[in-house]
Design a protein around this motif. Sequence first.
Motif, PDB file in Angstrom:
ATOM      1  N   GLY A  43       1.041  -1.276  -0.236  1.00  0.00           N
ATOM      2  CA  GLY A  43      -0.048   0.193   0.010  1.00  0.00           C
ATOM      3  C   GLY A  43       1.007   1.455  -0.006  1.00  0.00           C
ATOM      4  N   MET A  44       0.288   2.227  -0.417  1.00  0.00           N
ATOM      5  CA  MET A  44       0.866   3.689  -0.528  1.00  0.00           C
ATOM      6  C   MET A  44      -0.167   4.813   0.232  1.00  0.00           C
ATOM      7  N   GLY A  45       0.408   5.445   0.961  1.00  0.00           N
ATOM      8  CA  GLY A  45      -0.504   6.616   1.765  1.00  0.00           C
ATOM      9  C   GLY A  45       0.231   7.786   1.995  1.00  0.00           C
ATOM     10  N   ARG A  46      -0.467   8.656   2.811  1.00  0.00           N
ATOM     11  CA  ARG A  46       0.178  10.017   2.829  1.00  0.00           C
ATOM     12  C   ARG A  46      -0.131  10.551   4.555  1.00  0.00           C
ATOM     13  N   TYR A  52       4.981  19.055   6.663  1.00  0.00           N
ATOM     14  CA  TYR A  52       4.976  18.364   5.500  1.00  0.00           C
ATOM     15  C   TYR A  52       3.885  17.233   5.204  1.00  0.00           C
ATOM     16  N   GLU A  53       3.759  16.914   3.903  1.00  0.00           N
ATOM     17  CA  GLU A  53       3.132  15.791   3.211  1.00  0.00           C
ATOM     18  C   GLU A  53       3.809  14.829   2.831  1.00  0.00           C
ATOM     19  N   LEU A  54       3.923  13.768   3.784  1.00  0.00           N
ATOM     20  CA  LEU A  54       4.882  12.691   3.555  1.00  0.00           C
ATOM     21  C   LEU A  54       4.116  11.345   3.093  1.00  0.00           C
ATOM     22  N   SER A 106       7.670  13.073  -1.074  1.00  0.00           N
ATOM     23  CA  SER A 106       7.079  13.727  -0.047  1.00  0.00           C
ATOM     24  C   SER A 106       7.477  15.317  -0.429  1.00  0.00           C
ATOM     25  N   SER A 107       6.722  16.034   0.277  1.00  0.00           N
ATOM     26  CA  SER A 107       6.691  17.476  -0.074  1.00  0.00           C
ATOM     27  C   SER A 107       7.751  18.004   0.651  1.00  0.00           C
ATOM     28  N   GLY A 108       8.250  19.503   0.651  1.00  0.00           N
ATOM     29  CA  GLY A 108       9.335  20.015   1.026  1.00  0.00           C
ATOM     30  C   GLY A 108      10.337  20.459   0.095  1.00  0.00           C
ATOM     31  N   GLU A 109      11.254  21.460   0.385  1.00  0.00           N
ATOM     32  CA  GLU A 109      12.408  21.954  -0.466  1.00  0.00           C
ATOM     33  C   GLU A 109      13.210  20.693  -0.439  1.00  0.00           C
ATOM     34  N   ARG A 110      13.760  20.619  -1.600  1.00  0.00           N
ATOM     35  CA  ARG A 110      14.382  19.340  -2.115  1.00  0.00           C
ATOM     36  C   ARG A 110      15.759  19.159  -1.218  1.00  0.00           C
ATOM     37  N   ALA A 111      15.750  17.984  -0.540  1.00  0.00           N
ATOM     38  CA  ALA A 111      16.894  17.729   0.257  1.00  0.00           C
ATOM     39  C   ALA A 111      17.443  18.604   1.284  1.00  0.00           C
ATOM     40  N   SER A 112      16.368  19.405   1.613  1.00  0.00           N
ATOM     41  CA  SER A 112      16.521  20.269   2.837  1.00  0.00           C
ATOM     42  C   SER A 112      15.860  19.912   3.949  1.00  0.00           C
TER      43      SER A 112
END
Length: 312
Positions: A43-46, A52-54, A106-112
């Motif tokens: 399964g996949m979820g959030r 953040y939305e992970l 996932s959301s958020g500034e990339r690799a930060s």
Amino acid sequence: MPATFDPDHLRARLRPLAEARPLSEEDLAYQQFYGLELGERRGMGRFEVAGYELVSHVWWPARPKATLFLFHGFYDHTGLYRHVIEWALAQGFVVIACDLPGHGLSSGERASIGDFAEYQAVVQGLFAEAVSLQLPPPWHLCGQSTGGAIVIDHVLNSGADSPAQGQVILLSPLVRPRAWGWSQLSYNLLKPFVKGIARRFSENSNDPAFLPFLQADPLQPRRLPTAWVGALAKWIKRIEAAPGSARRPLIIQGEADMTVDWQHNLEVLNAKFDRPQVLMLPEARHHLANESVALRDEYFGFLSKRIKGRNL
């Protein structure tokens, strides 16, 4: 094979794992691209944590007898951990993971990251997802590189309060990166002027197919944010001052690892934990989750033997 999924679009339609709908064509395209069509069901979820939305992932074996929480490394995402997931499923473990903030789907500034404490909020959020699914105990922890740092932080600072009292597995764990003194100097010189520098892809595996795949991976960040380096500097001081633990982790470390300062890191971990069981691999590089077949077989054999010795 070109990617046929859009991270933002895919993430937007997901729900918490306990409420997850059947996988969409886009979800299935993502899993096929990374070879994640594994287990008896998946399964996949959030879930949301620290703003953040992970995106979370779970795989079940035929007869679940324990759960493995898997935490990926810096620049990585869950899609790169097929081999570890396959091994864990063969042990009878449900595998649950999520893409860290700014990574993968996932959301958020990339690799930060603003502060490594945010990663601990992620751990608690993933625990909550596991509770909602009633995943079987014991709960084991596994982290590669920065994922290892996240696991180390949790274990040292949570102690007996952690719901994950099973085995701790650390692959190339991060405490301090290689050439850390130079990295700090560069960070202090650059941070007033730039927010990031171009990423350099290094030969971090003996698998000849891995680096070309990594360079073509649509979910790979292309810059190193200075904010992440600053957060790491604060975290290193925190972790080296953390209390010790009576737990005995299983540590896999390559001697050809040019990413982390593994000699220093092992000294710290030997001091923090009760006689860690360490497997040194002379030829292995940093990305143990995607090392050559022979090296993976060696350390998976080491892990399987010791986990069976716990009668799990």
